[in-house]
Motif scaffolding. Structure first.
Motif, PDB file in Angstrom:
ATOM      1  N   LEU A  25     -94.045-104.841 -57.383  1.00 30.77           N
ATOM      2  CA  LEU A  25     -93.423-105.217 -56.115  1.00 30.77           C
ATOM      3  C   LEU A  25     -91.941-104.866 -56.117  1.00 30.77           C
ATOM      4  O   LEU A  25     -91.408-104.373 -55.112  1.00 30.77           O
ATOM      5  N   LYS A  26     -91.287-105.091 -57.239  1.00 29.45           N
ATOM      6  CA  LYS A  26     -89.863-104.759 -57.362  1.00 29.45           C
ATOM      7  C   LYS A  26     -89.645-103.255 -57.199  1.00 29.45           C
ATOM      8  O   LYS A  26     -88.712-102.824 -56.493  1.00 29.45           O
ATOM      9  N   LEU A  27     -90.488-102.457 -57.823  1.00 30.69           N
ATOM     10  CA  LEU A  27     -90.363-100.999 -57.689  1.00 30.69           C
ATOM     11  C   LEU A  27     -90.498-100.557 -56.232  1.00 30.69           C
ATOM     12  O   LEU A  27     -89.718 -99.737 -55.736  1.00 30.69           O
ATOM     13  N   PHE A  28     -91.487-101.108 -55.536  1.00 33.61           N
ATOM     14  CA  PHE A  28     -91.720-100.701 -54.153  1.00 33.61           C
ATOM     15  C   PHE A  28     -90.559-101.120 -53.251  1.00 33.61           C
ATOM     16  O   PHE A  28     -90.061-100.310 -52.447  1.00 33.61           O
ATOM     17  N   ILE A  29     -90.126-102.384 -53.371  1.00 34.23           N
ATOM     18  CA  ILE A  29     -89.019-102.856 -52.534  1.00 34.23           C
ATOM     19  C   ILE A  29     -87.756-102.059 -52.839  1.00 34.23           C
ATOM     20  O   ILE A  29     -86.995-101.686 -51.932  1.00 34.23           O
ATOM     21  N   GLY A  30     -87.530-101.775 -54.119  1.00 31.97           N
ATOM     22  CA  GLY A  30     -86.347-101.012 -54.506  1.00 31.97           C
ATOM     23  C   GLY A  30     -86.318 -99.632 -53.880  1.00 31.97           C
ATOM     24  O   GLY A  30     -85.283 -99.185 -53.375  1.00 31.97           O
ATOM     25  N   ALA A  94    -103.789 -98.102 -58.425  1.00 26.14           N
ATOM     26  CA  ALA A  94    -102.549 -97.600 -57.831  1.00 26.14           C
ATOM     27  C   ALA A  94    -101.730 -96.829 -58.865  1.00 26.14           C
ATOM     28  O   ALA A  94    -101.148 -95.774 -58.565  1.00 26.14           O
ATOM     29  N   ASP A  95    -101.688 -97.345 -60.085  1.00 16.70           N
ATOM     30  CA  ASP A  95    -100.961 -96.651 -61.149  1.00 16.70           C
ATOM     31  C   ASP A  95    -101.570 -95.275 -61.422  1.00 16.70           C
ATOM     32  O   ASP A  95    -100.850 -94.279 -61.615  1.00 16.70           O
ATOM     33  N   LEU A  96    -102.899 -95.214 -61.431  1.00 18.34           N
ATOM     34  CA  LEU A  96    -103.570 -93.938 -61.654  1.00 18.34           C
ATOM     35  C   LEU A  96    -103.271 -92.960 -60.503  1.00 18.34           C
ATOM     36  O   LEU A  96    -102.990 -91.783 -60.739  1.00 18.34           O
ATOM     37  N   ALA A  97    -103.305 -93.498 -59.257  1.00 17.79           N
ATOM     38  CA  ALA A  97    -103.023 -92.641 -58.103  1.00 17.79           C
ATOM     39  C   ALA A  97    -101.592 -92.114 -58.142  1.00 17.79           C
ATOM     40  O   ALA A  97    -101.335 -90.936 -57.849  1.00 17.79           O
ATOM     41  N   ALA A  98    -100.644 -92.971 -58.527  1.00 23.69           N
ATOM     42  CA  ALA A  98     -99.246 -92.540 -58.618  1.00 23.69           C
ATOM     43  C   ALA A  98     -99.076 -91.463 -59.700  1.00 23.69           C
ATOM     44  O   ALA A  98     -98.326 -90.498 -59.519  1.00 23.69           O
ATOM     45  N   TRP A  99     -99.761 -91.625 -60.801  1.00 25.14           N
ATOM     46  CA  TRP A  99     -99.694 -90.634 -61.883  1.00 25.14           C
ATOM     47  C   TRP A  99    -100.230 -89.277 -61.406  1.00 25.14           C
ATOM     48  O   TRP A  99     -99.650 -88.225 -61.681  1.00 25.14           O
ATOM     49  N   LEU A 100    -101.331 -89.309 -60.635  1.00 24.77           N
ATOM     50  CA  LEU A 100    -101.902 -88.062 -60.117  1.00 24.77           C
ATOM     51  C   LEU A 100    -100.946 -87.390 -59.127  1.00 24.77           C
ATOM     52  O   LEU A 100    -100.805 -86.159 -59.124  1.00 24.77           O
ATOM     53  N   ALA A 109     -90.254 -91.328 -56.526  1.00 28.69           N
ATOM     54  CA  ALA A 109     -89.931 -92.234 -55.422  1.00 28.69           C
ATOM     55  C   ALA A 109     -90.984 -92.134 -54.320  1.00 28.69           C
ATOM     56  O   ALA A 109     -91.458 -93.161 -53.797  1.00 28.69           O
ATOM     57  N   ASP A 110     -91.362 -90.904 -53.954  1.00 30.80           N
ATOM     58  CA  ASP A 110     -92.368 -90.739 -52.903  1.00 30.80           C
ATOM     59  C   ASP A 110     -93.732 -91.258 -53.355  1.00 30.80           C
ATOM     60  O   ASP A 110     -94.474 -91.857 -52.559  1.00 30.80           O
ATOM     61  N   ALA A 111     -94.075 -91.044 -54.609  1.00 30.02           N
ATOM     62  CA  ALA A 111     -95.353 -91.545 -55.131  1.00 30.02           C
ATOM     63  C   ALA A 111     -95.415 -93.061 -55.026  1.00 30.02           C
ATOM     64  O   ALA A 111     -96.432 -93.637 -54.625  1.00 30.02           O
ATOM     65  N   ILE A 112     -94.314 -93.723 -55.384  1.00 28.30           N
ATOM     66  CA  ILE A 112     -94.264 -95.187 -55.292  1.00 28.30           C
ATOM     67  C   ILE A 112     -94.422 -95.645 -53.853  1.00 28.30           C
ATOM     68  O   ILE A 112     -95.172 -96.587 -53.556  1.00 28.30           O
ATOM     69  N   GLY A 116     -97.709 -97.505 -52.832  1.00 29.27           N
ATOM     70  CA  GLY A 116     -97.386 -98.889 -52.499  1.00 29.27           C
ATOM     71  C   GLY A 116     -97.765 -99.235 -51.070  1.00 29.27           C
ATOM     72  O   GLY A 116     -98.299-100.324 -50.805  1.00 29.27           O
ATOM     73  N   SER A 117     -97.523 -98.323 -50.147  1.00 27.94           N
ATOM     74  CA  SER A 117     -97.894 -98.555 -48.745  1.00 27.94           C
ATOM     75  C   SER A 117     -99.409 -98.675 -48.592  1.00 27.94           C
ATOM     76  O   SER A 117     -99.910 -99.528 -47.842  1.00 27.94           O
ATOM     77  N   ALA A 118    -100.143 -97.833 -49.320  1.00 28.00           N
ATOM     78  CA  ALA A 118    -101.605 -97.899 -49.259  1.00 28.00           C
ATOM     79  C   ALA A 118    -102.112 -99.241 -49.790  1.00 28.00           C
ATOM     80  O   ALA A 118    -103.028 -99.846 -49.216  1.00 28.00           O
ATOM     81  N   VAL A 119    -101.515 -99.722 -50.883  1.00 30.05           N
ATOM     82  CA  VAL A 119    -101.914-101.011 -51.450  1.00 30.05           C
ATOM     83  C   VAL A 119    -101.633-102.136 -50.461  1.00 30.05           C
ATOM     84  O   VAL A 119    -102.454-103.049 -50.275  1.00 30.05           O
ATOM     85  N   ILE A 120    -100.487-102.094 -49.804  1.00 26.79           N
ATOM     86  CA  ILE A 120    -100.139-103.139 -48.835  1.00 26.79           C
ATOM     87  C   ILE A 120    -101.104-103.138 -47.660  1.00 26.79           C
ATOM     88  O   ILE A 120    -101.543-104.206 -47.193  1.00 26.79           O
TER      89      ILE A 120
END
Length: 378
Positions: A25-30, A94-100, A109-112, A116-120
């Motif tokens: 959550l901190k990463l996404f808000i940041g 989500a971590d796997l998707a960001a890695w891909l 930054a864009d991956a996060i 993150g938006s998809a998870v929300i």
């Protein structure tokens, strides 16, 4: 492994998982608000702890803080319980998707932001559906036959609502749904197999929930038993006295006769170590009359069947309330939801009418059971 060590291990895992969810959550808000550094962390983490552990803290501090503060904190913390559970389920994917995405040369930054938006969005969909399941009760109808005469009764129509959890989350609006739906069924008997309260008796008295319950009309009345949450919150004497005053007996290892032909047995909850065994409760009863038993937790169904009970009613499990928790309740209880016959015993376990913690249900529904029992059938 000793129980204390096991509890400490579970607490450690829980805190680690909370930190895992909080870090994401901190990463996404940041990234979303372009925030970072020590100042952001110094604000984020205390606020996160306040919300993440809000349900627990609000319960512990409820007598030391103003009521509106406690209520707001408890509700925020309750919803976080649901968000946290599904965060633990979704974030590894989500971590796997960001890695891909990063492997495809998309910036970190864009991956996060994308993931993150998809998870929300997924989380919002889960919460909306779960809220609808919690506040939109369904009636589940069953018909069973008991090969015993019941005096002049040929059949008995029973409405059952377990686990109301009346308090500061489940309140008058949802209770009104129960009253209206139950009265529309025109039952002969209304039964409440435990956890009418959500821990504390104070909201039950302050909001006059008992007066609402008393509006349920049944030919032979309404009866209740205690669940584990009545024991947790204390105030059992106040609750039992209030219910009796409203004409709703709370059966404490007691038996009453319905229509001069059917025994209704109300057993104390498993939490009470002094409760009687089923054999003790049935020893003085006529074997030729039908026996219906309420026992909040479905942990003694084999014992109940062995004591010659014909129909038993239980709650407690909520069917896990939020999937995939039902995988756990299935392993704990031989019957964690629905109907099953054990010899001559017809056993029912309801997912409940209210909710504990977040008013969210996934893979379960708020429900009323409506059971038609026919007597003297071959």
């Amino acid at each position: 492994m000793p129980a204390r060590v096991r509890m400490m291990l579970m607490l450690f895992i829980f805190v680690c998982l909370q930190a895992y969810a909080g870090w994401h959550l901190k990463l996404f808000i940041g990234e979303w608000l372009n925030l970072g550094g020590a100042a952001f962390e110094a604000v984020f983490w205390p606020l996160y702890v306040i919300v993440a552990f809000g349900y627990l803290f609000s319960r512990l501090l409820r007598k030391r803080l103003p009521g509106p503060v406690v209520l707001t904190w408890k509700r925020a913390g309750a919803y976080w319980v649901a968000v946290f559970e599904y965060a633990v389920v979704l974030l590894p994917f989500a971590d796997l998707a960001a890695w891909l995405l990063r492997a495809l040369s998309i910036s970190n930054a864009d991956a996060i932001l994308y993931v993150g938006s998809a998870v929300i969005v997924l989380m919002l969909a889960i919460m909306l559906r779960g809220s609808w399941n919690a506040w939109s009760p369904i009636v589940r109808e069953y018909a069973v036959a008991i090969d015993k005469p019941a005096g002049g009764l040929k059949e008995l129509r029973i409405a059952v609502a377990s686990d109301l959890h009346l308090g500061t989350t489940v309140g008058r609006r949802h209770l009104d749904r129960l009253v209206r739906r139950a009265n529309a069924l025109e039952p002969d008997l209304m039964l409440l197999p435990g956890d009418v309260l959500d821990d504390d008796v104070e909201p039950f008295v302050r909001f006059n929930f008992g007066d609402q319950l008393a509006q349920i009309k049944a030919k032979f009345g309404t009866y209740a038993v205690l669940g584990n949450h009545e024991y947790y919150g204390g105030g059992i004497d106040i609750y039992v006295k209030a219910m009796h005053g409203l004409g709703i007996p709370v059966l404490l290892d007691e038996t009453v006769t319905i229509g001069d032909g059917v025994y209704l047995i109300g057993r104390k909850d498993k939490t009470d170590r002094d409760r009687a065994s089923v054999a003790e409760l049935t020893a003085v009863l006529n074997d030729d009359k039908p026996r219906i038993l309420m026992d909040h937790q479905p942990s003694a169904i084999r014992e109940i069947a062995g004591a010659g009970v014909d129909l038993s009613l239980h709650g407690h499990t909520h069917r896990g309330q939020m999937a995939p928790n039902h995988w756990i309740t299935r392993r704990i209880f031989e019957l964690d939801w629905g109907y099953k016959q054990f010899g001559s015993l017809h056993a029912f376990v309801s997912s409940g009418f209210g909710t504990w913690g977040p008013p969210i249900r996934i893979g379960s529904r708020s429900e009323i059971l409506f059971i038609t029992v026919r007597f003297g059938c071959q």
